[in-house]
Structure formats: structure tokens, C-alpha cells
Design an enzyme around this catalytic site. Structure first.
Site, PDB file in Angstrom:
ATOM      1  N   LYS A   1      -1.865  -5.224  13.244  1.00 57.13           N
ATOM      2  CA  LYS A   1      -3.099  -5.771  12.645  1.00 57.13           C
ATOM      3  C   LYS A   1      -4.306  -5.144  13.317  1.00 57.13           C
ATOM      4  CE  LYS A   1      -2.945  -9.163  10.316  1.00 57.13           C
ATOM      5  NZ  LYS A   1      -2.875  -9.472   8.879  1.00 57.13           N
TER       6      LYS A   1
ATOM      7  N   LYS B   1       8.147   0.096   9.188  1.00 55.29           N
ATOM      8  CA  LYS B   1       9.484  -0.354   8.781  1.00 55.29           C
ATOM      9  C   LYS B   1      10.532   0.652   9.242  1.00 55.29           C
ATOM     10  CE  LYS B   1       7.471  -2.108   4.503  1.00 55.29           C
ATOM     11  NZ  LYS B   1       7.398  -1.978   3.024  1.00 55.29           N
TER      12      LYS B   1
ATOM     13  N   SER C   1       7.343 -12.902   5.214  1.00 54.18           N
ATOM     14  CA  SER C   1       6.066 -12.491   5.799  1.00 54.18           C
ATOM     15  C   SER C   1       6.392 -11.566   6.967  1.00 54.18           C
ATOM     16  CB  SER C   1       5.296 -13.714   6.276  1.00 54.18           C
ATOM     17  OG  SER C   1       6.136 -14.457   7.135  1.00 54.18           O
ATOM     18  N   LEU C   2       5.367 -10.991   7.567  1.00 52.82           N
ATOM     19  CA  LEU C   2       5.596  -9.976   8.593  1.00 52.82           C
ATOM     20  C   LEU C   2       5.209 -10.516   9.965  1.00 52.82           C
ATOM     21  CD1 LEU C   2       4.055  -7.000   6.656  1.00 52.82           C
ATOM     22  CD2 LEU C   2       6.370  -7.044   7.572  1.00 52.82           C
TER      23      LEU C   2
ATOM     24  N   LYS D   1      -1.350  -1.431   5.073  1.00 52.20           N
ATOM     25  CA  LYS D   1      -1.193  -2.844   4.693  1.00 52.20           C
ATOM     26  C   LYS D   1      -2.447  -3.242   3.908  1.00 52.20           C
ATOM     27  CE  LYS D   1       0.163  -7.375   6.506  1.00 52.20           C
ATOM     28  NZ  LYS D   1      -0.887  -8.102   5.719  1.00 52.20           N
TER      29      LYS D   1
ATOM     30  N   TYR E   1      -9.326   7.804 -25.910  1.00 58.37           N
ATOM     31  CA  TYR E   1      -8.392   6.693 -25.670  1.00 58.37           C
ATOM     32  C   TYR E   1      -8.817   5.491 -26.519  1.00 58.37           C
ATOM     33  CZ  TYR E   1      -5.612   3.156 -23.318  1.00 58.37           C
ATOM     34  OH  TYR E   1      -4.715   2.146 -23.073  1.00 58.37           O
TER      35      TYR E   1
ATOM     36  N   ARG F   1       3.245 -14.847  -4.367  1.00 61.06           N
ATOM     37  CA  ARG F   1       4.230 -15.090  -3.309  1.00 61.06           C
ATOM     38  C   ARG F   1       4.445 -16.582  -3.106  1.00 61.06           C
ATOM     39  NH1 ARG F   1       4.077 -16.425   1.855  1.00 61.06           N
ATOM     40  NH2 ARG F   1       5.726 -15.705   3.251  1.00 61.06           N
TER      41      ARG F   1
HETATM   42  C1  LIG Z   1       4.705  -8.630   3.421  1.00 58.78           C
HETATM   43  C2  LIG Z   1       4.741  -7.133   3.254  1.00 58.78           C
HETATM   44  C3  LIG Z   1       3.589  -6.400   3.033  1.00 58.78           C
HETATM   45  N1  LIG Z   1       3.723  -5.057   2.925  1.00 58.78           N
HETATM   46  N2  LIG Z   1       2.740  -4.109   2.690  1.00 58.78           N
HETATM   47  C4  LIG Z   1       3.365  -2.937   2.661  1.00 58.78           C
HETATM   48  N3  LIG Z   1       2.760  -1.747   2.462  1.00 58.78           N
HETATM   49  N4  LIG Z   1       4.700  -3.093   2.851  1.00 58.78           N
HETATM   50  C5  LIG Z   1       4.912  -4.416   3.005  1.00 58.78           C
HETATM   51  N5  LIG Z   1       6.062  -5.089   3.225  1.00 58.78           N
HETATM   52  C6  LIG Z   1       5.986  -6.441   3.345  1.00 58.78           C
HETATM   53  O1  LIG Z   1       7.088  -7.208   3.562  1.00 58.78           O
HETATM   54  C7  LIG Z   1       8.374  -6.506   3.604  1.00 58.78           C
HETATM   55  C8  LIG Z   1       8.558  -5.871   4.989  1.00 58.78           C
HETATM   56  C9  LIG Z   1       9.451  -7.549   3.364  1.00 58.78           C
END
Ligand SMILES: Cc1c[n+]2nc(N)[nH]c2nc1OC(C)C
Length: 317
Positions: free
Chosen positions: A308, A284, A81-82, A113, A35, A134
Site C-alpha cells: 500500500k 502474486k 481481500s488482500l 492495484k 460509429y 464484491r
Molecule cells: C483483491 C484483489 C485486487 N487485485 N488487484 C489486482 N490488480 N489484482 C488483484 N487481486 C486481488 O485479489 C486476488 C489476489 C484474489
């Protein structure tokens, strides 16, 4: 001269593929020395024939100039955010709320996450054109040059798509330990954890420093999923992989909250085996039309929740 042009094209294709095999698939087909040899040949040809140089060439990952500061980027769709869940009951309550709103025909997708920082990448006709942090969810910082140094980020997609994708930039644990060892040797303050190290590295104004930090990225979302024809989150992740992005393979479709709880239990035990830190599990609703139906609050989606993990109890010996 014309065969110089064809050799440049051939090397750009070849090196992009080798880079993809190594950094995205983790399955290199040629040794590093091969490479490096080809990259050196391409650098020389591009110096001799700058007219053949393209922004997505593998030689363009480490930008030249040191920035004075980062410019601002307005996110077209806010980076949400979640909401958090801390125990089984919180997850069962989430499931109840979802069923109340969209009925009992639902399936979930669970994703690790990653404990890093959320970034968004914009592609125009397949070319990586801009990357941003973000920030506050609406306005972030333009860190395009630093994100280009992340080898698993494709500089050009397999299809000439214009889209915005989102993911978590992180520093593998081994790189974090090595970086702190070097900092201690230089009597510099070490980073407290890989998340801080990744954030600090992406905030460097000199892309050469970011490039030396061995950062990585898992993509988890497409800004406007609908435009790509994906109908589910899981389909969206498969599409991201097809386009050449690195996605996390530990994701799992779950047909019930019981299966979600199993996945959470499994990764609560197994997370120490991962090469990177995770601070939870994201659950989700898989169907995008049901996500639309559920909608969002001011800051978080109603169709997702983050379980969490309890903060690591510090073992004092
Ligand atoms: C803040 C966030 C962080 N995360 N991490 C994952 N794997 N999915 C994911 N989705 C996020 O937000 C969406 C549900 C909008």
C-alpha cells in the site's frame, strides 16, 4: 427482410469491433461520427425487426427499467481481500514465507492495484449474464445493468466460454473532476475521490445514470482459473485479453523480490502520471499450482500481498 437480418448481424459485428477498438485497445479505426451513424441504423432496424434483436447487441448496453433495489448474488468462490505490506521489510518477509512453503523456484507477477471497487462478471457460453459487487466477499449485489453500461466490458466473448472473471471498476480521474464540476454547478455535494464516485455510480438504480458516469474496468482474475487451462496468473491475464477483456498493461513478471522492489519503487514515483488512481501494487506468486500449495487464510490468499502506498499527505497551503 432476409437482407434486413443480414444487415443487423453485420452491424452488430461491426459495432462490437469498433467499440472494442475504442474502449479496450484505445485505438479506434473509425471516427465517432461513423460509429454513431451505424448505431443509429442498427437501432432503427432492431425496432423495425425486433425478432433480430439479441441481448449482446451494442444497442443493449443501457437497460430500460429503473430498479427498485438490487438483488443478492452468492459468489461461487469467495472474493478474497488482500493482506497488506507497508514497507520493504514487509515484502521481504512475504517473500521468505513463500520460499519457506514452496521452495526457491518461484516467480512473481506485479500488478497495479486500481483504487476502485472489486466486481465479478459471469459469462455463459460467451454471453455476459450477470455482474455483482464484491459485497462481503461471499454475497454481493447484482449490478448487471450498470456493468453493461461500461463500454470496455464485452457483452459477448470471442469464444463461447462459460466462466467467472473479476476485476476493479473505476472512474478515470478526468471523469471524476468533470463530474464534481457538474455537481458543484448543481450545488450538489461532490464525491471525495474517484473510488467513491465509482462506487456511487455503480449503486445507481437507474442504469442511464451509471451510463453517463464514464466508468471503466480492468480485469485481473478468473474465478476458476484452472478451467481455462491457464497455468500462471500472467497466462491467465493474457487469456483474458484474448477473450476481449481490458487488462492493465503495466503488469510485470518479477523473478526475485529485488525486481518486485524495483517495480514498487518505479510506480511510487510514476503513479501521478496514470489516468486513474492506484492505491498500491499487488504482488502474486505467478504459478497457479504454487498458489494452490500456499492456499488461503479465512479471508486472504497466502500467495499474494498488496503493497500500500502511504496515504497522500494532504498539502495544506
Ligand atoms: C483483491 C484483489 C485486487 N487485485 N488487484 C489486482 N490488480 N489484482 C488483484 N487481486 C486481488 O485479489 C486476488 C489476489 C484474489
Amino acid at each position: 427482410r432476409s437482407n434486413a437480418e443480414s444487415r443487423v448481424k453485420e452491424l452488430q459485428e461491426l459495432l462490437s469491433r469498433y467499440n472494442y477498438e475504442y474502449h479496450v485497445l484505445d485505438k479506434p479505426s473509425v471516427p465517432d461520427v461513423e460509429y454513431d451513424k451505424l448505431l443509429h441504423e442498427l437501432k432503427q432496424l432492431e425496432e423495425e425487426y425486433p425478432e433480430f434483436l439479441t441481448p449482446d447487441s451494442p444497442t443493449q448496453r443501457i437497460g430500460g427499467s429503473v430498479l427498485e433495489q438490487f438483488s443478492k448474488v452468492n459468489h461461487k468462490t469467495p472474493m478474497l481481500s488482500l493482506g497488506n505490506a507497508f514497507n520493504e521489510q514487509d515484502l521481504r518477509d512475504f517473500d521468505k514465507r513463500v520460499r519457506k512453503a514452496v521452495g526457491d523456484k518461484i516467480s512473481y507477477i506485479c500488478e497495479l492495484k486500481i483504487d476502485g471497487l472489486a466486481v465479478s462478471l459471469r459469462y455463459e457460453k460467451g454471453l455476459f449474464v450477470q455482474g455483482a459487487t464484491r459485497g462481503d466477499g461471499s454475497v454481493g449485489e447484482d449490478i448487471t445493468a450498470n456493468l453493461k453500461t461500461i463500454r470496455s466490458i464485452p457483452l459477448r466473448l470471442n469464444k463461447p466460454f462459460s466462466l467467472e472473471v473479476r476485476g476493479e471498476a473505476f472512474m478515470p480521474r478526468s471523469s471524476f473532476l468533470q463530474l464534481n464540476k457538474e455537481k458543484e454547478e448543481r450545488e450538489e455535494l461532490p464525491f471525495a475521490n474517484p473510488r467513491n464516485a465509482a462506487a456511487g455510480s455503480l449503486r445507481q438504480l437507474d442504469p442511464r445514470i451509471a451510463s453517463s458516469r464514464n466508468l471503466d474496468l480492468f480485469l485481473y482474475g478468473i474465478g476458476e482459473l484452472g478451467e481455462t487451462g491457464a497455468e500462471t496468473q500472467s497466462g491467465g491475464l493474457d487469456l483474458l485479453s484474448e477473450l476481449g477483456f481490458k487488462t492493465n498493461k503495466e503488469r510485470r513478471k518479477c523473478e526475485s523480490i529485488e525486481e518486485v522492489l524495483q517495480y514498487v519503487e518505479e510506480w511510487t514515483e510514476k503513479r501521478a502520471e496514470l489516468e486513474y488512481d492506484i492505491d498500491g501494487i499487488v504482488i502474486k506468486v505467478d504459478s497457479l499450482s504454487q498458489q494452490e500449495e500456499l492456499g488461503t487464510t479465512v479471508k486472504s490468499p497466502r500467495w499474494a500481498i498488496a503493497f500500500k502506498f502511504p496515504a497522500e499527505e494532504v498539502v495544506t497551503v
